[in-house]
Design a protein around this motif. Structure first.
Motif, PDB file in Angstrom:
ATOM      1  N   LYS A 319     106.395  23.952  93.685  1.00 12.08           N
ATOM      2  CA  LYS A 319     105.038  24.507  93.708  1.00 12.08           C
ATOM      3  C   LYS A 319     104.247  24.076  92.478  1.00 12.08           C
ATOM      4  O   LYS A 319     103.376  24.803  91.993  1.00 12.08           O
ATOM      5  CB  LYS A 319     105.082  26.041  93.785  1.00 12.08           C
ATOM      6  CG  LYS A 319     105.868  26.581  94.961  1.00 12.08           C
ATOM      7  CD  LYS A 319     105.297  26.125  96.282  1.00 12.08           C
ATOM      8  CE  LYS A 319     106.070  26.693  97.458  1.00 12.08           C
ATOM      9  NZ  LYS A 319     105.600  26.160  98.758  1.00 12.08           N
ATOM     10  N   ALA A 320     104.544  22.888  91.961  1.00 12.08           N
ATOM     11  CA  ALA A 320     103.857  22.377  90.775  1.00 12.08           C
ATOM     12  C   ALA A 320     103.745  20.861  90.875  1.00 12.08           C
ATOM     13  O   ALA A 320     104.569  20.198  91.517  1.00 12.08           O
ATOM     14  CB  ALA A 320     104.618  22.764  89.507  1.00 12.08           C
ATOM     15  N   PHE A 321     102.698  20.298  90.239  1.00 11.40           N
ATOM     16  CA  PHE A 321     102.487  18.851  90.263  1.00 11.40           C
ATOM     17  C   PHE A 321     101.567  18.474  89.114  1.00 11.40           C
ATOM     18  O   PHE A 321     100.936  19.329  88.484  1.00 11.40           O
ATOM     19  CB  PHE A 321     101.875  18.412  91.604  1.00 11.40           C
ATOM     20  CG  PHE A 321     100.595  19.119  91.941  1.00 11.40           C
ATOM     21  CD1 PHE A 321      99.367  18.594  91.555  1.00 11.40           C
ATOM     22  CD2 PHE A 321     100.609  20.324  92.635  1.00 11.40           C
ATOM     23  CE1 PHE A 321      98.183  19.246  91.856  1.00 11.40           C
ATOM     24  CE2 PHE A 321      99.427  20.995  92.941  1.00 11.40           C
ATOM     25  CZ  PHE A 321      98.215  20.447  92.547  1.00 11.40           C
ATOM     26  N   ASP A 327      98.744  15.474  81.715  1.00  8.40           N
ATOM     27  CA  ASP A 327     100.119  15.800  81.341  1.00  8.40           C
ATOM     28  C   ASP A 327     100.348  17.310  81.412  1.00  8.40           C
ATOM     29  O   ASP A 327     101.349  17.820  80.910  1.00  8.40           O
ATOM     30  CB  ASP A 327     100.448  15.278  79.935  1.00  8.40           C
ATOM     31  CG  ASP A 327      99.490  15.815  78.877  1.00  8.40           C
ATOM     32  OD1 ASP A 327      98.589  16.599  79.232  1.00  8.40           O
ATOM     33  OD2 ASP A 327      99.648  15.434  77.705  1.00  8.40           O
ATOM     34  N   ARG A 328      99.411  18.027  82.036  1.00  3.20           N
ATOM     35  CA  ARG A 328      99.543  19.469  82.208  1.00  3.20           C
ATOM     36  C   ARG A 328      99.762  19.793  83.688  1.00  3.20           C
ATOM     37  O   ARG A 328      98.986  19.380  84.550  1.00  3.20           O
ATOM     38  CB  ARG A 328      98.290  20.194  81.711  1.00  3.20           C
ATOM     39  CG  ARG A 328      98.053  20.055  80.216  1.00  3.20           C
ATOM     40  CD  ARG A 328      96.825  20.820  79.778  1.00  3.20           C
ATOM     41  NE  ARG A 328      96.959  22.250  80.070  1.00  3.20           N
ATOM     42  CZ  ARG A 328      95.981  23.137  79.847  1.00  3.20           C
ATOM     43  NH1 ARG A 328      94.804  22.718  79.366  1.00  3.20           N
ATOM     44  NH2 ARG A 328      96.165  24.403  80.110  1.00  3.20           N
ATOM     45  N   GLU A 329     100.848  20.513  83.950  1.00  2.59           N
ATOM     46  CA  GLU A 329     101.180  20.863  85.319  1.00  2.59           C
ATOM     47  C   GLU A 329     100.143  21.821  85.917  1.00  2.59           C
ATOM     48  O   GLU A 329      99.584  22.661  85.226  1.00  2.59           O
ATOM     49  CB  GLU A 329     102.555  21.544  85.384  1.00  2.59           C
ATOM     50  CG  GLU A 329     103.714  20.575  85.438  1.00  2.59           C
ATOM     51  CD  GLU A 329     105.012  21.291  85.783  1.00  2.59           C
ATOM     52  OE1 GLU A 329     105.045  22.538  85.734  1.00  2.59           O
ATOM     53  OE2 GLU A 329     105.993  20.590  86.081  1.00  2.59           O
ATOM     54  N   VAL A 330      99.937  21.667  87.200  1.00  9.74           N
ATOM     55  CA  VAL A 330      99.097  22.586  87.968  1.00  9.74           C
ATOM     56  C   VAL A 330      99.994  23.219  89.030  1.00  9.74           C
ATOM     57  O   VAL A 330     100.801  22.543  89.657  1.00  9.74           O
ATOM     58  CB  VAL A 330      97.928  21.834  88.641  1.00  9.74           C
ATOM     59  CG1 VAL A 330      97.188  22.749  89.612  1.00  9.74           C
ATOM     60  CG2 VAL A 330      96.979  21.289  87.592  1.00  9.74           C
ATOM     61  N   ARG A 331      99.842  24.512  89.233  1.00  3.66           N
ATOM     62  CA  ARG A 331     100.658  25.207  90.223  1.00  3.66           C
ATOM     63  C   ARG A 331      99.812  25.549  91.456  1.00  3.66           C
ATOM     64  O   ARG A 331      98.626  25.853  91.345  1.00  3.66           O
ATOM     65  CB  ARG A 331     101.258  26.486  89.653  1.00  3.66           C
ATOM     66  CG  ARG A 331     102.184  26.253  88.465  1.00  3.66           C
ATOM     67  CD  ARG A 331     103.024  27.477  88.176  1.00  3.66           C
ATOM     68  NE  ARG A 331     103.890  27.852  89.281  1.00  3.66           N
ATOM     69  CZ  ARG A 331     105.061  27.264  89.545  1.00  3.66           C
ATOM     70  NH1 ARG A 331     105.500  26.270  88.769  1.00  3.66           N
ATOM     71  NH2 ARG A 331     105.790  27.656  90.566  1.00  3.66           N
ATOM     72  N   SER A 332     100.453  25.480  92.610  1.00  5.76           N
ATOM     73  CA  SER A 332      99.767  25.826  93.854  1.00  5.76           C
ATOM     74  C   SER A 332     100.792  26.341  94.860  1.00  5.76           C
ATOM     75  O   SER A 332     101.778  25.669  95.156  1.00  5.76           O
ATOM     76  CB  SER A 332      99.034  24.610  94.438  1.00  5.76           C
ATOM     77  OG  SER A 332      98.372  24.960  95.641  1.00  5.76           O
ATOM     78  N   GLU A 333     100.558  27.545  95.347  1.00  5.66           N
ATOM     79  CA  GLU A 333     101.406  28.147  96.384  1.00  5.66           C
ATOM     80  C   GLU A 333     100.734  27.922  97.725  1.00  5.66           C
ATOM     81  O   GLU A 333      99.690  28.502  98.006  1.00  5.66           O
ATOM     82  CB  GLU A 333     101.575  29.645  96.122  1.00  5.66           C
ATOM     83  CG  GLU A 333     102.365  29.991  94.878  1.00  5.66           C
ATOM     84  CD  GLU A 333     103.864  29.958  95.098  1.00  5.66           C
ATOM     85  OE1 GLU A 333     104.288  29.895  96.277  1.00  5.66           O
ATOM     86  OE2 GLU A 333     104.604  29.988  94.095  1.00  5.66           O
TER      87      GLU A 333
END
Length: 552
Positions: A319-321, A327-333
């Protein structure tokens, strides 16, 4: 009479009650306690409820009260074997701690449901304890029924024991509740079918299964089937169904993966930061982020490149990319729905699709049939398309009887190829409705449309064979297996797929041979079509009867 009573007692299961001590409701040490209603004691005073064993759970700091209650139970019900169990709880209002302690008790307890019947007392204890007992009973960690007790009512002559109600959480045993669930399921299935009363039994079973999975699971769903079979429309309906049940709060986000390539694909899916590449003038969130707490539908997922597949796999699992250039992860459900008209197992064997990604999205796979495989559904779909055209044009659309009969006779015949499936069908009805004077489709308009379709399919044989070829590819995999099919040269694969497609629709090997060797027959060069076809199939170790069985 003694013998009958003895036999009944031998066959009756022992009744075992599990319950929490009530430090407030069960309290009392002086003789005046007998004038008060105490749930744990009263439970064993009912003449119509024989409690053979009572498992009383309590915190150590209530040792004294527990001893008094157990002594009183033995006094009012000598036949009840009451046992005390200490639960180590620092805070009886801490849900996680209470659930954990009760869960550990349930896991360790030697339940014997073949010999004993269990009642879970939910009147005493904190509200948190009562909720935990309910949840453990519902999930069958506590394999019993709930029992709720109530004090005597002043306006009714009731025994000092009060009353009790036994509640079975197996909802299938309640006719009205079961019928309500069945009604809701029928409505949900009809919703997924856009209200069309489809007649194809296989398709109806498929939609029922999709409805069940869509409501019960948030795992990826893979929709397979030929172009125009309705994958995109069904994906939207699945989202609307889940939205109506409040299972998702985010948006429905869809993308046809065949429309994006390279950096554009990565950016569209995962977003990018300003300056990530030439032309990236500002930040872009990407579709995965837009689908947060919603549904992401990726049609033609087999068209994604290797890099996008790798990123998508991580996004599904973690749930992250990483957006492009960040270089900062983004989360998405999000819940993933995927569509394809390809056999992805063949794509894996050919090295064009990641095996681990397929394994991740292949938990729930549903194959939608094409229009030619659902000829009995053409008539109800005609009604649906006529109504849709009426809404589009703002005019009531009807068909004369002879026009309807002629169109349905053509649409369900072998002449009608429908390479674009329901997309072609929709376009045909829309054209007829648009041309109909006064909204009345007559026989001349139907004949004109049939001629137009026949000419279009004749001029574009590649399109016609594409739809057929998809069915042939399916049969190819069924006959040879994915790896053997992938190992064939493209020429052999295309030829064999077409042969299998014709075999599927033929009534006999001879009939298939007449179709496949029509040119040779015209030149009188083919003596025995069936034998020639049988020898061709033998090259691939395929038996005609097995092909028919797979296709049916």
């Amino acid at each position: 009479m003694y013998k009958a009573s003895r036999e009944k007692s031998m066959t009756r299961k022992s009744t075992v009650v599990l319950g929490m001590l009530g430090p407030t409701l069960d309290t009392g040490k002086t003789p005046e306690r007998w004038s008060r209603w105490r749930p744990s004691v009263a439970l064993c005073q009912h003449e119509d409820l024989i409690v053979d064993r009572f498992e009383l759970l309590y915190q150590r700091r209530f040792d004294g009260l527990a001893g008094t209650v157990m002594g009183d139970v033995r006094h009012v019900s000598p036949e009840t074997d009451i046992r005390g169990h200490v639960l180590e709880l620092d805070d009886p209002w801490d849900f996680e701690a209470v659930y954990g302690a009760l869960h550990d008790f349930a896991r360790a307890y030697p339940f014997a449901p073949d010999r004993e019947e269990y009642l879970i007392h939910i009147t005493t204890g904190t509200h948190v304890a009562q909720i935990c007992l309910f949840l453990l009973t519902e999930s069958r960690y506590l394999p019993g029924r709930l029992i709720q007790t109530s004090p005597p009512k002043r306006d009714r002559a009731e025994l000092a024991a009060g009353s009790f109600t036994i509640i079975d959480l197996d909802l299938s045993k309640y006719d009205r509740i079961a019928s309500r669930f069945q009604k809701e399921q029928r409505e949900a299935v009809s919703f997924l079918k856009s209200g069309i009363e489809t007649r194809n039994a296989g398709y109806n079973r498929l939609i029922e299964r999709i409805e069940h999975v869509a409501i019960a699971s948030r795992a990826p769903i893979l929709l397979m089937g030929p172009t125009g079979a309705g994958k995109s429309q069904l994906a939207r309906k699945i989202y609307d169904l889940k939205k109506g049940r409040r299972q998702v709060s985010g948006d429905f986000v869809d993308l046809n993966c065949a429309t994006i390539r390279g950096d554009g694909a990565m950016s569209a899916l995962f977003g990018h930061t300003k300056g990530a590449f030439t032309g990236a003038l500002k930040d872009r969130p990407g579709l995965l982020r837009k689908a947060h707490e919603g549904v992401l539908f990726l049609d033609e997922i087999g068209e994604l490149g290797a890099d996008e597949q790798a990123m998508l796999l991580r996004a599904i699992e973690e749930k992250a990319f990483l957006p492009v250039g960040s270089d900062r992860e983004v989360r998405s459900e999000f819940q993933l729905l995927a569509g394809t008209n390809r056999d992805l197992s063949l794509e894996v064997a050919a090295g064009r699709f990641r095996e681990d990604l397929l394994a991740r999205i292949n938990l729930w796979t549903f194959r939608l049939p094409g229009l030619r495989d659902r000829v009995e559904d053409i008539e109800p779909n005609l009604e649906y398309e006529l109504d849709a055209s009426a809404r589009l044009l703002g005019v009531r659309i009807t068909m004369s009887r002879d026009a309807r009969e002629r169109f349905l006779r053509f649409a369900t015949s072998r002449e009608a190829l429908w390479p674009g499936n329901f997309r072609d069908f929709n376009a045909a009805v829309t054209r007829m409705a648009t041309l109909a004077p006064g909204g009345r489709i007559g026989l001349p308009i139907v004949e004109e449309e049939i001629a137009r379709l026949a000419e279009a399919w004749r001029r574009a044989p590649a399109a016609g064979s594409a739809g057929a070829g998809e069915g042939g590819e399916d049969l190819l995999v069924a006959a040879l297996g994915a790896r053997r099919a992938a190992a064939l040269d493209p020429f052999d694969r295309a030829q064999l797929a077409e042969v299998l497609r014709v075999l599927k629709s033929a009534r006999s090997l001879s009939e298939a041979g007449r179709v496949l060797f029509a040119a040779s027959r015209a030149k009188k060069k083919s003596v025995n079509d069936a034998d020639r076809l049988r020898k061709y199939l033998a090259r691939f170790e395929i038996d005609w009867s097995e092909v028919v069985a797979e296709g049916g």
